[in-house]
Scaffold this active site. Structure first.
Site, PDB file in Angstrom:
ATOM      1  N   HIS A   1      35.550  39.765  29.916  1.00 25.82           N
ATOM      2  CA  HIS A   1      35.412  40.700  31.316  1.00 25.82           C
ATOM      3  C   HIS A   1      35.563  39.841  32.327  1.00 25.82           C
ATOM      4  O   HIS A   1      34.813  38.656  32.285  1.00 25.82           O
ATOM      5  CB  HIS A   1      34.112  41.724  31.178  1.00 25.82           C
TER       6      HIS A   1
ATOM      7  N   ASN B   1      32.519  34.652  32.658  1.00 22.71           N
ATOM      8  CA  ASN B   1      31.702  33.711  31.786  1.00 22.71           C
ATOM      9  C   ASN B   1      32.394  33.557  30.583  1.00 22.71           C
ATOM     10  O   ASN B   1      32.611  34.496  29.753  1.00 22.71           O
ATOM     11  CB  ASN B   1      30.134  34.350  31.572  1.00 22.71           C
TER      12      ASN B   1
ATOM     13  N   HIS C   1      33.438  39.792  36.231  1.00 17.53           N
ATOM     14  CA  HIS C   1      32.665  40.445  37.041  1.00 17.53           C
ATOM     15  C   HIS C   1      33.245  40.454  38.526  1.00 17.53           C
ATOM     16  O   HIS C   1      33.728  39.086  38.939  1.00 17.53           O
ATOM     17  CB  HIS C   1      31.361  39.351  37.394  1.00 17.53           C
TER      18      HIS C   1
ATOM     19  N   GLN D   1      27.727  33.970  29.106  1.00 12.81           N
ATOM     20  CA  GLN D   1      28.235  35.344  28.513  1.00 12.81           C
ATOM     21  C   GLN D   1      27.334  35.812  27.441  1.00 12.81           C
ATOM     22  O   GLN D   1      26.511  35.199  26.608  1.00 12.81           O
ATOM     23  CB  GLN D   1      29.485  34.709  27.531  1.00 12.81           C
TER      24      GLN D   1
ATOM     25  N   ASP E   1      28.820  47.784  36.594  1.00  9.99           N
ATOM     26  CA  ASP E   1      27.903  47.123  35.573  1.00  9.99           C
ATOM     27  C   ASP E   1      26.420  47.859  35.923  1.00  9.99           C
ATOM     28  O   ASP E   1      25.834  48.260  36.930  1.00  9.99           O
ATOM     29  CB  ASP E   1      27.622  45.874  36.132  1.00  9.99           C
TER      30      ASP E   1
END
Ligand code: AMP
Ligand code: ZN
Length: 135
Positions: free
Chosen positions: A101, A88, A103, A95, A32
C-alpha cells in the site's frame, strides 16, 4: 491472487467496508482508520502483493500515477500545505499490514506529524562499497 487472511484484500475487493475515495479495476483508495493527519489515505491494489519487492512492475507504475492524480485532487479538497508519499516495506521499516500500500499523508503548517529522520553524512567507504556492489 488474493490472500484469504489479508484484511486489505478484503477491503480492496469490497468484502469489508471502507471509506473509499476512488476505485478502478486495479486499485481501491481508502481513508486510513488511524490517520497521521486529516485526509490520510491509502492506495491498495486489488491483487495481493506482500510489498514493493513482490509488486508487479506495471502495477507499481500505475500506483505512482494514481498517487499523483489523487494528491492533486485531494490537496484542493483538503486545503493542505504539502504531501508525503510513504511506502513501508517489512516490519523494521514500519510495515504492519503485509499487503502493498501507498500512504498519502497531507501536511499542514505546524502539524506534529513525525516522519523525519536524523540526517547522517555519506562516508567515502559506504559510497564506494555500494557503488561497486550495485554495478
Ligand atoms: P503500514 O504500517 O505501512 O503497514 O500501514 C498500515 C496502515 O493501515 C496504518 O496506517 C493503519 O492505520 C492502516 N489500517 C490498518 N487497518 C485498516 C483498516 N481496516 N482500514 C483502514 N486503514 C487501516
Ligand atoms: Zn492482501
Amino acid at each position: 491472487m488474493k490472500d484469504e487472511n489479508c484484511i486489505f484484500c478484503k477491503i480492496a475487493a469490497g468484502e469489508v467496508s471502507s471509506a473509499t475515495l476512488f476505485e478502478d479495476e486495479d486499485f481501491r483508495v481508502i481513508l486510513d482508520l488511524n490517520p497521521a493527519s486529516k485526509g490520510h489515505a491509502l492506495i491498495l491494489p486489488k491483487e495481493h502483493y506482500r510489498n514493493l519487492y513482490d509488486l508487479d512492475e506495471a502495477l507499481a507504475a500505475k500506483a505512482m500515477v494514481l498517487a499523483k492524480r489523487m494528491v492533486c485532487k485531494l490537496k484542493d479538497a483538503l486545503g493542505c500545505d504539502g504531501y508525503n508519499i510513504v511506502q513501508n516495506n517489512e516490519e523494521v521499516a514500519g510495515q504492519s499490514v503485509f499487503h502493498f500500500h501507498v500512504h498519502m499523508i497531507p501536511r499542514y503548517k505546524d502539524d506534529k506529524v513525525g516522519l523525519g529522520w536524523h540526517m547522517g553524512t555519506l562516508t567515502e567507504e559506504d559510497k564506494e562499497e555500494l557503488l561497486n556492489k550495485i554495478k
